[in-house]
Design a protein around this motif. Sequence first.
Motif, PDB file in Angstrom:
ATOM      1  N   UNK A 117       0.838  -1.205   0.000  1.00  0.00           N
ATOM      2  CA  UNK A 117       0.000   0.000   0.000  1.00  0.00           C
ATOM      3  C   UNK A 117       0.868   1.248   0.000  1.00  0.00           C
ATOM      4  N   UNK A 118       0.526   2.213  -0.839  1.00  0.00           N
ATOM      5  CA  UNK A 118       1.223   3.497  -0.850  1.00  0.00           C
ATOM      6  C   UNK A 118       0.815   4.271   0.406  1.00  0.00           C
ATOM      7  N   UNK A 119       1.787   4.497   1.304  1.00  0.00           N
ATOM      8  CA  UNK A 119       1.502   5.173   2.566  1.00  0.00           C
ATOM      9  C   UNK A 119       2.154   6.550   2.627  1.00  0.00           C
ATOM     10  N   UNK A 120       2.658   7.041   1.499  1.00  0.00           N
ATOM     11  CA  UNK A 120       3.440   8.278   1.478  1.00  0.00           C
ATOM     12  C   UNK A 120       2.697   9.437   2.129  1.00  0.00           C
ATOM     13  N   UNK A 121       1.406   9.539   1.894  1.00  0.00           N
ATOM     14  CA  UNK A 121       0.641  10.676   2.389  1.00  0.00           C
ATOM     15  C   UNK A 121      -0.011  10.414   3.746  1.00  0.00           C
ATOM     16  N   UNK A 122       0.202   9.230   4.324  1.00  0.00           N
ATOM     17  CA  UNK A 122      -0.464   8.880   5.580  1.00  0.00           C
ATOM     18  C   UNK A 122       0.343   9.366   6.778  1.00  0.00           C
ATOM     19  N   UNK A 123      -0.373   9.815   7.822  1.00  0.00           N
ATOM     20  CA  UNK A 123       0.305  10.304   9.024  1.00  0.00           C
ATOM     21  C   UNK A 123       0.701   9.143   9.928  1.00  0.00           C
ATOM     22  N   UNK A 124       1.417   9.462  11.007  1.00  0.00           N
ATOM     23  CA  UNK A 124       1.948   8.432  11.895  1.00  0.00           C
ATOM     24  C   UNK A 124       0.854   7.580  12.549  1.00  0.00           C
ATOM     25  N   UNK A 125      -0.238   8.158  13.089  1.00  0.00           N
ATOM     26  CA  UNK A 125      -1.263   7.299  13.703  1.00  0.00           C
ATOM     27  C   UNK A 125      -1.876   6.306  12.712  1.00  0.00           C
ATOM     28  N   UNK A 126      -2.084   6.761  11.475  1.00  0.00           N
ATOM     29  CA  UNK A 126      -2.656   5.861  10.474  1.00  0.00           C
ATOM     30  C   UNK A 126      -1.678   4.742  10.141  1.00  0.00           C
ATOM     31  N   UNK A 127      -0.408   5.080  10.007  1.00  0.00           N
ATOM     32  CA  UNK A 127       0.599   4.040   9.734  1.00  0.00           C
ATOM     33  C   UNK A 127       0.704   3.076  10.902  1.00  0.00           C
ATOM     34  N   UNK A 128       0.571   3.586  12.121  1.00  0.00           N
ATOM     35  CA  UNK A 128       0.607   2.716  13.287  1.00  0.00           C
ATOM     36  C   UNK A 128      -0.512   1.691  13.229  1.00  0.00           C
ATOM     37  N   UNK A 129      -1.693   2.116  12.833  1.00  0.00           N
ATOM     38  CA  UNK A 129      -2.819   1.182  12.731  1.00  0.00           C
ATOM     39  C   UNK A 129      -2.585   0.140  11.650  1.00  0.00           C
TER      40      UNK A 129
END
Length: 251
Positions: A67-79
């Motif tokens: 999944x492209x996570x480039x634009x996702x913030x830290x809490x979203x990446x943590x989930x």
Amino acid sequence: MAEPLIVIRGLSKSFGGLRATDRVDLDVPEGETHAVIGPNGAGKTTLIGQLAGDLRPDAGMTRFAGQDVTALDAPTRSRLGLARSFQITSIFRDFTAVDNVALAVQAHSGHSFRFWRPARAERALRDPALAVLDSVGLGDRADVLAANLAHGEQRQLEIAMALATRPRLLLLDEPVAGMGLEESQRMVRLLGGLKGRVTIVLVEHDMDAVFTLADRISVMVYGRIIATGTPEEVRGNAEVRRAYLGEEATL
């Protein structure tokens, strides 16, 4: 062939006129322990910050688990399964060890902290927290205030908090920093026990720890990765030895 768990392409970040990461490319397969080393100011912590989502890159792409996570913030990446520890220990010093880990369990489940104090004794939080503390060697320190733990124990606690979120990728920024020999050996044993169970990206200056733990090593200099390979390949790389001359000449 399965795609690596983490794929980085062209990741760049500048602070004013300083280019902290400069078109970084990196692949980390699932289950690998991958160390990132380099002289002070090489951009290692900035790279970890971008992987965690704490820093937004100026250019480039990060893909996690396809999944492209480039634009996702830290809490979203943590989930999604990324967890990070910091150079400076980040714990709740006025809470006990088990309360710290229970908070991480609660946060991962998406529950509010509003009712934390009456909920802190709930078995649904405390039992998994105690299990994680046992796994990092702090089971007998569960009810000690975090402020009263030794420095090495506080770093173990921070690892426990990260593990409580059930990560697929663990980002560790200098986990043995400031430790004495016995504490650092204990941390290396702890991280060695995680090998293969969770993917680890490790930034560390302690070369003994790096060469003990890493499956592969990437070397950063002035924001660029100049070499990636097994510990043996990196140890024998002439360019790497030149980059470390005077700082880590005994790779």
